[in-house]
Design a protein around this motif. Structure first.
Motif, PDB file in Angstrom:
ATOM      1  N   ARG A   7       0.684  -1.148   0.069  1.00  0.00           N
ATOM      2  CA  ARG A   7      -0.031   0.171   0.005  1.00  0.00           C
ATOM      3  C   ARG A   7       0.653   1.191  -0.092  1.00  0.00           C
ATOM      4  NH1 ARG A   7      -3.911  -2.367   3.727  1.00  0.00           N
ATOM      5  NH2 ARG A   7      -5.965  -2.792   2.102  1.00  0.00           N
ATOM      6  N   GLU A   8       1.842   1.033   0.938  1.00  0.00           N
ATOM      7  CA  GLU A   8       2.664   2.535   0.839  1.00  0.00           C
ATOM      8  C   GLU A   8       3.419   2.619  -0.506  1.00  0.00           C
ATOM      9  OE1 GLU A   8       5.433   2.061   4.174  1.00  0.00           O
ATOM     10  OE2 GLU A   8       3.753   1.868   5.655  1.00  0.00           O
ATOM     11  N   THR A   9       3.927   1.689  -1.001  1.00  0.00           N
ATOM     12  CA  THR A   9       4.615   1.889  -2.225  1.00  0.00           C
ATOM     13  C   THR A   9       3.585   2.089  -3.546  1.00  0.00           C
ATOM     14  OG1 THR A   9       6.161  -0.162  -1.923  1.00  0.00           O
ATOM     15  CG2 THR A   9       5.642   0.305  -4.153  1.00  0.00           C
ATOM     16  N   VAL A  10       2.252   1.790  -3.503  1.00  0.00           N
ATOM     17  CA  VAL A  10       1.342   2.213  -4.501  1.00  0.00           C
ATOM     18  C   VAL A  10       0.952   3.533  -4.252  1.00  0.00           C
ATOM     19  CG1 VAL A  10      -1.073   1.890  -4.958  1.00  0.00           C
ATOM     20  CG2 VAL A  10       0.514  -0.323  -4.940  1.00  0.00           C
ATOM     21  N   ALA A  26      -2.848  -5.532  -6.758  1.00  0.00           N
ATOM     22  CA  ALA A  26      -1.235  -5.510  -6.343  1.00  0.00           C
ATOM     23  C   ALA A  26      -1.503  -5.676  -4.824  1.00  0.00           C
ATOM     24  CB  ALA A  26      -0.294  -4.415  -6.321  1.00  0.00           C
ATOM     25  N   VAL A  27      -2.486  -4.547  -4.173  1.00  0.00           N
ATOM     26  CA  VAL A  27      -2.806  -4.878  -2.835  1.00  0.00           C
ATOM     27  C   VAL A  27      -3.678  -6.093  -2.410  1.00  0.00           C
ATOM     28  CG1 VAL A  27      -4.256  -3.704  -0.927  1.00  0.00           C
ATOM     29  CG2 VAL A  27      -2.721  -2.295  -2.692  1.00  0.00           C
ATOM     30  N   GLU A  28      -4.372  -6.437  -3.360  1.00  0.00           N
ATOM     31  CA  GLU A  28      -5.248  -7.668  -2.915  1.00  0.00           C
ATOM     32  C   GLU A  28      -4.508  -8.811  -3.050  1.00  0.00           C
ATOM     33  OE1 GLU A  28      -9.044  -8.320  -5.093  1.00  0.00           O
ATOM     34  OE2 GLU A  28      -9.464  -6.269  -4.873  1.00  0.00           O
ATOM     35  N   PRO A  70       4.693 -14.184  -7.749  1.00  0.00           N
ATOM     36  CA  PRO A  70       4.837 -13.704  -9.203  1.00  0.00           C
ATOM     37  C   PRO A  70       3.770 -12.842  -9.698  1.00  0.00           C
ATOM     38  CG  PRO A  70       5.345 -16.012  -8.985  1.00  0.00           C
ATOM     39  CD  PRO A  70       4.534 -15.669  -7.469  1.00  0.00           C
ATOM     40  N   LYS A  71       2.556 -12.867  -9.327  1.00  0.00           N
ATOM     41  CA  LYS A  71       1.433 -12.058  -9.813  1.00  0.00           C
ATOM     42  C   LYS A  71       1.769 -10.547  -9.358  1.00  0.00           C
ATOM     43  CE  LYS A  71      -1.454 -15.994 -11.060  1.00  0.00           C
ATOM     44  NZ  LYS A  71      -2.542 -16.400 -10.301  1.00  0.00           N
ATOM     45  N   LEU A  72       2.029 -10.747  -7.786  1.00  0.00           N
ATOM     46  CA  LEU A  72       2.029  -9.446  -7.080  1.00  0.00           C
ATOM     47  C   LEU A  72       3.309  -8.547  -7.904  1.00  0.00           C
ATOM     48  CD1 LEU A  72       1.854  -7.388  -5.018  1.00  0.00           C
ATOM     49  CD2 LEU A  72       3.221  -8.832  -3.664  1.00  0.00           C
ATOM     50  N   LEU A  73       4.446  -9.375  -8.101  1.00  0.00           N
ATOM     51  CA  LEU A  73       5.525  -8.512  -8.824  1.00  0.00           C
ATOM     52  C   LEU A  73       5.215  -8.225 -10.147  1.00  0.00           C
ATOM     53  CD1 LEU A  73       8.555  -7.851  -8.653  1.00  0.00           C
ATOM     54  CD2 LEU A  73       8.979 -10.317  -9.458  1.00  0.00           C
ATOM     55  N   GLY A  78       5.314   0.428 -12.671  1.00  0.00           N
ATOM     56  CA  GLY A  78       6.665   0.794 -12.745  1.00  0.00           C
ATOM     57  C   GLY A  78       7.034   1.141 -11.281  1.00  0.00           C
ATOM     58  N   ALA A  79       6.761   0.217 -10.393  1.00  0.00           N
ATOM     59  CA  ALA A  79       6.993   0.153  -9.129  1.00  0.00           C
ATOM     60  C   ALA A  79       8.187  -0.766  -8.683  1.00  0.00           C
ATOM     61  CB  ALA A  79       5.690  -0.089  -8.093  1.00  0.00           C
ATOM     62  N   THR A  80       8.971  -1.194  -9.513  1.00  0.00           N
ATOM     63  CA  THR A  80      10.053  -2.257  -9.338  1.00  0.00           C
ATOM     64  C   THR A  80      11.132  -1.403 -10.046  1.00  0.00           C
ATOM     65  OG1 THR A  80       9.707  -3.465 -11.338  1.00  0.00           O
ATOM     66  CG2 THR A  80       8.384  -4.130  -9.467  1.00  0.00           C
TER      67      THR A  80
END
Length: 127
Positions: free
Chosen positions: A23-26, A42-44, A90-93, A100-102
């Motif tokens: 959540r913080e990243t998003v 991603a949060v889910e 892997p789905k979260l990643l 664009g968060a990696t």
């Protein structure tokens, strides 16, 4: 079932939960309206991983009952943290990558890595 098996949860920074970290990243991302659904996904995914770890721990702590032993064994198999992590991780990643968060996604977009407190490796690279 004499001994209890320890189920290791997903490693996260000390005191932090995976969902909280995602959540913080998003929240730090600048998202287009069409990207909000991917962020929610991603949060889910992170919530699913944490719930599975919690359920696996609960199942591991259930007392042995011959009437429900097979059902509990199946429950343990389905929700063990490492199984869910292997399926959903892997789905979260991929979702974070799409946002664009990696580091990989930022490098592909030509964006610099976010500023940090300066790890030892970053200091060496800067020298």
């Amino acid at each position: 079932m004499s001994g209890k098996r320890q189920i290791r949860a997903v490693p996260t920074p000390k005191g932090a939960k995976l969902t909280e970290s995602v959540r913080e990243t998003v929240e730090k991302l600048t998202l287009n309206p069409e990207d909000v659904a991917v962020a929610q996904l991603a949060v889910e995914y992170a919530e699913t991983i944490e719930r599975a770890a919690d359920l696996a721990e609960e199942a591991a702590n259930l007392p042995y009952d011959p009437d429900t032993a097979v059902m509990v064994a199946r429950l343990k198999q389905r929700v063990e943290a490492h199984t869910v992590m292997a399926d959903v991780g892997p789905k979260l990643l991929a979702a974070l990558d799409a946002l664009g968060a990696t580091p990989k996604a930022r490098a592909a977009a030509g964006k610099p890595a976010p500023a940090s407190g300066g790890s030892a490796l970053a200091k060496l690279r800067g020298a």
